[in-house]
Design an enzyme around this catalytic site. Structure first.
Site, PDB file in Angstrom:
ATOM      1  N   GLY A  65     -37.053 -18.371  -8.304  1.00 32.64           N
ATOM      2  CA  GLY A  65     -38.276 -18.105  -9.056  1.00 32.64           C
ATOM      3  C   GLY A  65     -38.755 -16.661  -8.993  1.00 32.64           C
ATOM      4  O   GLY A  65     -39.252 -16.119  -9.972  1.00 32.64           O
ATOM      5  N   ASP A 110     -42.905 -16.209  -6.926  1.00 27.25           N
ATOM      6  CA  ASP A 110     -43.426 -16.237  -8.284  1.00 27.25           C
ATOM      7  C   ASP A 110     -44.843 -16.803  -8.316  1.00 27.25           C
ATOM      8  O   ASP A 110     -45.728 -16.260  -8.948  1.00 27.25           O
ATOM      9  CB  ASP A 110     -42.491 -17.044  -9.211  1.00 27.25           C
ATOM     10  CG  ASP A 110     -42.088 -18.401  -8.635  1.00 27.25           C
ATOM     11  OD1 ASP A 110     -42.566 -18.789  -7.544  1.00 27.25           O
ATOM     12  OD2 ASP A 110     -41.279 -19.096  -9.286  1.00 27.25           O
ATOM     13  N   ASP A 115     -48.770 -22.318  -5.182  1.00 27.19           N
ATOM     14  CA  ASP A 115     -49.287 -23.554  -5.770  1.00 27.19           C
ATOM     15  C   ASP A 115     -49.923 -24.378  -4.646  1.00 27.19           C
ATOM     16  O   ASP A 115     -51.043 -24.103  -4.243  1.00 27.19           O
ATOM     17  CB  ASP A 115     -48.115 -24.251  -6.468  1.00 27.19           C
ATOM     18  CG  ASP A 115     -48.504 -25.470  -7.273  1.00 27.19           C
ATOM     19  OD1 ASP A 115     -49.638 -25.519  -7.763  1.00 27.19           O
ATOM     20  OD2 ASP A 115     -47.679 -26.385  -7.423  1.00 27.19           O
ATOM     21  N   LYS A 175     -52.320 -20.496  -8.200  1.00 25.58           N
ATOM     22  CA  LYS A 175     -53.038 -21.667  -8.728  1.00 25.58           C
ATOM     23  C   LYS A 175     -53.897 -22.215  -7.599  1.00 25.58           C
ATOM     24  O   LYS A 175     -53.530 -23.181  -6.933  1.00 25.58           O
ATOM     25  CB  LYS A 175     -52.025 -22.748  -9.143  1.00 25.58           C
ATOM     26  CG  LYS A 175     -51.597 -22.731 -10.578  1.00 25.58           C
ATOM     27  CD  LYS A 175     -50.969 -24.063 -10.939  1.00 25.58           C
ATOM     28  CE  LYS A 175     -49.536 -23.921 -11.338  1.00 25.58           C
ATOM     29  NZ  LYS A 175     -48.860 -25.206 -11.556  1.00 25.58           N
ATOM     30  N   VAL A 199     -46.601 -23.771 -15.666  1.00 28.10           N
ATOM     31  CA  VAL A 199     -46.202 -22.617 -16.482  1.00 28.10           C
ATOM     32  C   VAL A 199     -44.709 -22.319 -16.346  1.00 28.10           C
ATOM     33  O   VAL A 199     -44.077 -22.686 -15.348  1.00 28.10           O
ATOM     34  CB  VAL A 199     -47.021 -21.361 -16.105  1.00 28.10           C
ATOM     35  CG1 VAL A 199     -48.463 -21.521 -16.522  1.00 28.10           C
ATOM     36  CG2 VAL A 199     -46.917 -21.052 -14.610  1.00 28.10           C
ATOM     37  N   ASP A 211     -39.233 -21.796 -14.069  1.00 28.80           N
ATOM     38  CA  ASP A 211     -38.414 -22.668 -14.920  1.00 28.80           C
ATOM     39  C   ASP A 211     -39.052 -24.021 -15.173  1.00 28.80           C
ATOM     40  O   ASP A 211     -39.976 -24.443 -14.475  1.00 28.80           O
ATOM     41  CB  ASP A 211     -37.066 -22.927 -14.233  1.00 28.80           C
ATOM     42  CG  ASP A 211     -37.209 -23.860 -13.029  1.00 28.80           C
ATOM     43  OD1 ASP A 211     -38.021 -23.538 -12.133  1.00 28.80           O
ATOM     44  OD2 ASP A 211     -36.556 -24.925 -13.004  1.00 28.80           O
ATOM     45  N   ARG A 234     -36.507 -19.392 -17.624  1.00 30.02           N
ATOM     46  CA  ARG A 234     -36.737 -18.305 -16.657  1.00 30.02           C
ATOM     47  C   ARG A 234     -36.690 -16.940 -17.324  1.00 30.02           C
ATOM     48  O   ARG A 234     -37.279 -15.978 -16.866  1.00 30.02           O
ATOM     49  CB  ARG A 234     -35.675 -18.332 -15.551  1.00 30.02           C
ATOM     50  CG  ARG A 234     -35.764 -19.526 -14.610  1.00 30.02           C
ATOM     51  CD  ARG A 234     -34.895 -19.274 -13.388  1.00 30.02           C
ATOM     52  NE  ARG A 234     -34.546 -20.485 -12.668  1.00 30.02           N
ATOM     53  CZ  ARG A 234     -35.286 -21.033 -11.713  1.00 30.02           C
ATOM     54  NH1 ARG A 234     -36.439 -20.500 -11.392  1.00 30.02           N
ATOM     55  NH2 ARG A 234     -34.878 -22.122 -11.095  1.00 30.02           N
TER      56      ARG A 234
HETATM   57  P1  5GP Z   1     -45.817 -24.658  -3.563  1.00 26.29           P
HETATM   58  O1  5GP Z   1     -44.895 -24.905  -2.406  1.00 26.29           O
HETATM   59  O2  5GP Z   1     -46.840 -23.588  -3.328  1.00 26.29           O
HETATM   60  O3  5GP Z   1     -46.424 -25.935  -4.071  1.00 26.29           O
HETATM   61  O4  5GP Z   1     -44.945 -24.239  -4.787  1.00 26.29           O
HETATM   62  C1  5GP Z   1     -44.204 -23.163  -4.811  1.00 26.29           C
HETATM   63  C2  5GP Z   1     -43.074 -23.314  -5.788  1.00 26.29           C
HETATM   64  O5  5GP Z   1     -43.252 -24.412  -6.717  1.00 26.29           O
HETATM   65  C3  5GP Z   1     -43.025 -22.077  -6.613  1.00 26.29           C
HETATM   66  O6  5GP Z   1     -42.256 -21.084  -5.978  1.00 26.29           O
HETATM   67  C4  5GP Z   1     -42.396 -22.575  -7.885  1.00 26.29           C
HETATM   68  O7  5GP Z   1     -40.988 -22.561  -7.752  1.00 26.29           O
HETATM   69  C5  5GP Z   1     -42.868 -24.007  -8.008  1.00 26.29           C
HETATM   70  N1  5GP Z   1     -44.036 -24.102  -8.918  1.00 26.29           N
HETATM   71  C6  5GP Z   1     -45.325 -24.296  -8.613  1.00 26.29           C
HETATM   72  N2  5GP Z   1     -46.114 -24.318  -9.716  1.00 26.29           N
HETATM   73  C7  5GP Z   1     -45.283 -24.103 -10.747  1.00 26.29           C
HETATM   74  C8  5GP Z   1     -45.489 -23.992 -12.173  1.00 26.29           C
HETATM   75  O8  5GP Z   1     -46.582 -24.060 -12.733  1.00 26.29           O
HETATM   76  N3  5GP Z   1     -44.371 -23.779 -12.912  1.00 26.29           N
HETATM   77  C9  5GP Z   1     -43.116 -23.675 -12.376  1.00 26.29           C
HETATM   78  N4  5GP Z   1     -42.117 -23.467 -13.201  1.00 26.29           N
HETATM   79  N5  5GP Z   1     -42.898 -23.780 -11.054  1.00 26.29           N
HETATM   80  C10 5GP Z   1     -43.963 -23.984 -10.255  1.00 26.29           C
HETATM   81 MG    MG Z   2     -40.184 -20.871  -6.278  1.00 31.43          MG
END
Ligand code: 5GP
Ligand code: MG
Length: 189
Positions: free
Chosen positions: A51, A107, A110, A138, A160, A166, A172
């Protein structure tokens, strides 16, 4: 110069959330912050791929410190838009980071699960310091408390794609960040 062929997948977007121009401009600001933080210091950048690939490539060319680059793989989105439990971190770092200043690049921040797990791993390996830079944040989705020191854009709770992000490994390569039209989320029969 020959006219560029438009990217057909751009038509798959319902709307653009962050334009190519806005991304470029914001990366300049982030790079200034990071250059100030690490001036005169030895820096190791660790990108969380895939990402962070495109964001890291653009950010690094604006950094003015003699840095090293390594990558780590983490996956939490295996299919569709839903995370499947705890992220899987594949520790394939080539560089020794013990005693080194590390900037983690991803990237999007979340739930915070990925970055907090990777951060712990980096600390366990004896890094002198760890800071985090994400293009997107986010905030509304956070499950574990995590703040990135450098944030490109805070975005609403929408899934997104583009600029490294992706949907089922597609999109991507889009130069902007956007939300897909709902029909492209539909599973193929
Ligand atoms: P977290 O572990 O913070 O929940 O998520 C991190 C990973 O989830 C990011 O590096 C990304 O790969 C994926 N991710 C989280 N939100 C999104 C989104 O809105 N779109 C996409 N394509 N990937 C996301
Ligand atoms: Mg990622």
């Amino acid at each position: 110069m020959a006219k560029k062929t438009p990217i057909p997948e751009l038509k798959h977007l319902d709307h653009v959330l962050v334009s190519e121009t806005a991304i470029k401009r914001r990366i300049g600001v982030l790079a200034d912050q990071i250059n100030r933080t690490y001036r005169g210091k030895d820096l190791t950048v660790i990108a969380i791929v895939n990402g962070a690939l495109i964001f890291t490539a653009d950010l690094l060319r604006q950094l003015r410190t003699p840095l090293r680059l390594d990558c780590i793989r983490a996956s939490s989105y295996h299919t569709g838009t839903q995370a499947t439990g705890k992220p899987v971190i594949v520790d394939n770092l080539k560089l020794d980071i013990s005693g080194h200043h590390v900037l983690l690049v991803d990237d999007i921040l979340d739930t915070g699960n990925t970055l907090s797990a990777v951060r712990e791993l980096i600390i366990a390996k004896g890094a002198a310091s760890v800071r985090t830079c994400v293009l997107l944040d986010k905030k509304a989705r956070r499950l574990v408390p995590f703040e990135a020191e450098h944030v490109g854009f805070e975005i609403p709770n929408e899934f997104v794609v583009g600029y490294g992000l992706d949907f089922n490994e597609r999109y991507r390569n889009l130069p902007c960040i956007g939300v897909l039209k709902s029909k492209y989320y539909a599973p193929k029969l």
